[in-house]
Motif scaffolding. Structure first.
Motif, mmCIF file in Angstrom:
data_model
loop_
_atom_site.group_PDB
_atom_site.id
_atom_site.type_symbol
_atom_site.label_atom_id
_atom_site.label_comp_id
_atom_site.label_asym_id
_atom_site.label_seq_id
_atom_site.Cartn_x
_atom_site.Cartn_y
_atom_site.Cartn_z
ATOM 1 N N GLU A 2 -6.670 -0.589 -0.136
ATOM 2 C CA GLU A 2 -6.711 -1.535 -1.253
ATOM 3 C C GLU A 2 -6.449 -2.942 -0.729
ATOM 4 O O GLU A 2 -5.451 -3.159 -0.022
ATOM 5 C CB GLU A 2 -5.671 -1.148 -2.300
ATOM 6 N N LYS A 49 -5.351 -5.776 -1.961
ATOM 7 C CA LYS A 49 -4.158 -6.525 -2.350
ATOM 8 C C LYS A 49 -2.869 -5.786 -2.024
ATOM 9 O O LYS A 49 -1.884 -6.408 -1.632
ATOM 10 C CB LYS A 49 -4.221 -6.835 -3.848
ATOM 11 N N THR A 50 -2.845 -4.475 -2.197
ATOM 12 C CA THR A 50 -1.593 -3.723 -2.033
ATOM 13 C C THR A 50 -1.410 -3.160 -0.630
ATOM 14 O O THR A 50 -0.292 -2.869 -0.216
ATOM 15 C CB THR A 50 -1.533 -2.566 -3.037
ATOM 16 N N GLU A 57 1.232 3.156 2.740
ATOM 17 C CA GLU A 57 1.135 1.748 2.357
ATOM 18 C C GLU A 57 1.541 0.881 3.541
ATOM 19 O O GLU A 57 2.642 1.048 4.083
ATOM 20 C CB GLU A 57 2.016 1.436 1.152
ATOM 21 N N LYS A 65 2.142 -3.037 5.127
ATOM 22 C CA LYS A 65 2.627 -4.306 4.615
ATOM 23 C C LYS A 65 2.619 -5.324 5.736
ATOM 24 O O LYS A 65 3.212 -5.096 6.794
ATOM 25 C CB LYS A 65 4.056 -4.146 4.066
#
Length: 785
Positions: free
Chosen positions: A211, A213-214, A180, A182
């Motif tokens: 993804e 949005k994430t 992920e 950020k």
């Protein structure tokens, strides 16, 4: 609702049902809500006259990052007291007043003079007041308001933790989460879309996706194989304004590494292997190594090998090498070419750690055939019995046959064998062996008590190839015969008390025998025939290989006899029986009441014929004293002072130090300081040392030199720090009037003159070599070498 300040005040007045006098504000169509206004001061009169009530606005707005040349107009302040006649002035205080924000004291216009950045400071709190220009007194109370910096999209998203490194197992299904990412945007998240970020992938498709949005990166393709490609570089973009055109963006890299799973079975590169093995290879030696290939790595590539078929199951063994993952074939039993010349093994390899998800792809194992060919080696002879045990009596005569050893040639040549004894194991040559038959016989008399077991090495040598030597061991035990008589076990010291009575045991004796009869020792004790009828002592055999000595009478007196000697006869039980006579010494002693001897013999009754102990000590002390005195005298004589001045008879030449270097003569003033030698005008002191009288030898006849030496001696006599002895110093100084010319040839180098060395040929045969070298050329030849 878009309104002016006056409209806002009227709206608020209607809500509160008060007559209002309010500050005015022009906001350039910036919306104000009545709810944002709050009453600052209100006063209600008792009469019907209407009173003013003042209001304070909540905030002004100003855009950040203004790039114009003129100050940015923020807003306008106005008071109902201001009639436009110039009697009221406006004052601004608080954060940034006069430095960032300025107010026109006549009109109330507020301007920003500097470029503002919301990310540095989002709002400013200021205070405004209307004052009388003449008296500088406030005409309205001070009011507080806020100027808020309105955000614009001037910051791109940033990945604070990038670049990223991630791992995902190979063959992962689509949608497997990898990592992920950020991104953060410094713009105001509560205003507009300046801080609303969406993610997209720029590089790394079609293998991975992200993804929006994430920011979660996932696998996008199935069956990604690490063996085909093990690393991917992704570029992820984060864009604000919800990804719309005109938004700012930032990127980061994500390095994705595929980790290994056990999806590849091991495979042999060949289906059959062949190796040659010499038959002389020792047991536990490595015969061969085979290796299967596995595309996986780490624990997924660990393999196990085993023999599943073949005629060499008990002869060979295979194991996996932990470091190289090779199958190591080792020898378990000795090989014999004449017995079996080849072996065939079927070896299976399989993964140690199997992943059940991939069993459908087939078995994770493989097999190969290994053929081992035994090579014939010329082997040494082999003894039929490697260890031959034999026995021989120690009474055997020289030449007695002890036993026979035999060895055979294991090769097909069947060479004759010759035998010999390794003399390093039979240094004293007690045995011989017949070279052709292997019969071992005695060569010397044997003694079991000296060496009970002989361990000799027998050599078997091929007649056709003497380099092939086999070894066997013959263990020869020397059998015992009764050839040693028994003796006392120890050297007995027997004491007899004077007050002892008859029939008392004064000693218990035992015996030892070097022989070792099979049934054990049995000793018999008795007194000799000559002493059997004595009146003093008797002997009692205890029948347990010991005997007791008893007294026949009492009243022993050491003055009468201090020592008794009692012969004892000891006999063994061998065939033939052997005996020996041993003498027991018995001393008569004076004992205390407990029977402990105090003094024995006649020492207490015999005076010493020599000197007493005190006299011996006195004599020794005198001898030591004399020795010390002699040493002191010798030392004092050696330390006697030697003459301080050299005698005339002594040869001063022994102090001359010779140097084999040639000086530059009196013309050379650079090598040595000659001032000290030429300074002869030294004030002479008439006071000389009284302890010695200097005597200068008449070795030098130059008057200047003599004067120089006298001056140095006088200086040494009056110098309190000089050592207490004289010294003679020699200076190689020719003086100023020498008629000798310089002998140095170095001085001639500075001139252009030529040197003629032809005269060397006239000096005889010793200078012939020099004459040949330098006699027929110019002077430059001297230094040419």
């Amino acid at each position: 609702i878009k309104m002016t300040v006056n409209q806002a005040c009227i709206c608020a007045d209607r809500l509160s049902q008060w007559d209002v006098g309010c500050w005015g504000m022009t906001l350039n169509s910036i919306p104000l809500r009545p709810a944002s206004l709050r009453p600052f001061r209100a006063s209600v009169g008792a009469s019907l006259q209407r009173h003013k009530r003042n209001w304070v606005w909540n905030q002004f707005f100003v855009l950040e990052e203004y790039t114009g040349d003129d100050p940015l107009y923020v807003g306008k302040l106005h008071s109902d007291v201001d009639k436009g006649d110039g009697k009221v002035k406006y004052v601004l205080n608080g954060e940034g007043a006069t430095s960032i924000f300025t107010i026109d004291e006549n009109t109330g216009d507020i301007h920003a003079t500097k470029r503002l950045d919301r990310e540095e400071q989002a709002y400013y709190t200021l205070r405004a007041q209307a004052r009388d220009r003449a008296t500088n007194l406030p005409v309205e109370p001070e009011s507080e308001f806020v100027i808020k910096v309105q955000d614009i999209n001037d910051n791109e998203p940033k990945f604070l933790d990038g670049p990223y490194n991630a791992q995902v197992p190979e063959m992962s299904p689509v949608g497997t989460s990898v990592v992920e990412v950020k991104a953060t945007d410094a713009d105001d998240p509560t205003y507009g879309n300046s801080a609303r970020v969406v993610y997209s992938i720029l590089e790394g498709q079609p293998y991975f996706s992200v993804e929006p949005k994430t920011g979660i990166v996932r696998t996008a393709l199935p069956n990604m194989d690490r063996e085909a490609r093990d690393q991917y570089l992704l570029v992820i973009q984060a864009k604000d304004m919800v990804g719309q055109m005109g938004g700012l963006s930032g990127t980061t890299s994500v390095t994705v590494t595929l980790t290994d799973v056990n999806d590849n079975p091991p495979r042999f590169s060949r289906k059959s292997y062949q190796f040659a093995v010499p038959e002389s290879l020792p047991v536990a030696s490595v015969v061969a190594k085979i290796k299967a290939l596995d595309s996986d790595i780490g624990p997924n590539a660990e393999m196990d090998y085993r023999i599943i078929e073949g005629d060499g199951l008990g002869v060979f063994r295979v194991a996996s090498d932990k470091d190289t993952q090779e199958g190591v074939i080792t020898l378990q039993k000795n090989l014999d070419f004449e017995t079996k010349s080849s072996y065939t093994l079927k070896i299976e390899v399989s993964n140690r750690n199997i992943d059940p998800r991939f069993l459908s792809q087939g078995p994770f194992s493989d097999t190969a055939m290994v053929r081992l060919t035994v090579e014939n080696v010329d082997e040494p002879p082999i003894f039929s019995t490697p260890l031959s045990k034999m026995g021989v009596s120690e009474a055997a005569k020289v030449g007695t046959i002890i036993g026979t050893v035999s060895a055979l040639d294991p090769d097909s040549t069947n060479s004759p064998i010759r035998y010999s004894i390794d003399r390093n194991t039979d240094l004293e040559r007690f045995f011989n062996i017949e070279a052709t038959t292997g019969v071992i016989s005695t060569a010397k008399p044997l003694d079991r008590e000296a060496n009970a077991v002989h361990n000799i090495t027998i050599l078997a040598i091929k007649s056709l190839d003497p380099s092939q030597v086999g070894k066997g061991v013959a263990l020869i035990t020397v059998l015992d015969i009764n050839d040693n008589a028994p003796v006392f076990a120890i050297e007995y010291e027997t004491f007899l008390c004077e007050r002892v009575g008859p029939g008392q045991v004064i000693e218990t004796i035992s015996a030892v025998d070097k022989d070792e009869p099979p049934s054990g020792h049995q000793f018999f004790f008795s007194l000799t025939a000559e002493t059997a009828g004595n009146m003093n002592f008797t002997l009692r055999d205890n029948k347990d290989n010991t005997a007791s000595i008893l007294t026949k009478r009492g009243g022993f007196q050491r003055r009468e006899q201090s020592m008794y000697r009692l012969p004892v006869l000891i006999m063994d039980s061998g065939t033939p029986a052997l005996s020996s006579t041993n003498t027991l010494s018995i001393r008569v002693c004076d004992c205390d009441p407990d029977g402990t001897p105090q003094s024995c013999g006649t020492e207490a009754f015999t005076l010493s014929a020599g000197l007493s102990t005190g006299a011996l000590v006195a004599i020794l002390a005198c001898i030591i004293t004399l020795l010390v005195l002699v040493l002191l005298i010798v030392t004092m004589r050696r330390r006697k002072k030697e003459p301080l001045i050299l005698d005339e008879d002594r040869d001063v030449r022994e102090n001359i130090v010779r140097y084999d270097d040639e000086g530059g003569g009196e013309e050379d003033t650079e090598a040595f300081d000659m001032v000290a030698l030429r300074n002869l005008n030294v004030v002479r002191d008439s006071k000389a040392r009284r302890d010695v009288t200097p005597e200068v030898p008449t070795l030098y006849y130059n008057g200047i030199f003599r004067e120089f030496i006298w001056d140095r001696l006088k200086d040494a006599d009056v110098d309190p720090s000089a050592p207490p002895y004289d010294s003679l110093q020699t200076y190689a100084f020719e003086g100023s009037g020498s008629v000798a010319e310089s002998l140095s040839s170095l001085d001639s180098l500075s001139t252009d003159s030529e040197q003629n060395y032809d005269y060397l040929s006239d000096w005889g045969p010793r200078f012939r070599k020099l004459a040949d070298l330098y006699g027929h050329g110019d002077s430059s030849n001297i230094f040419s070498s």
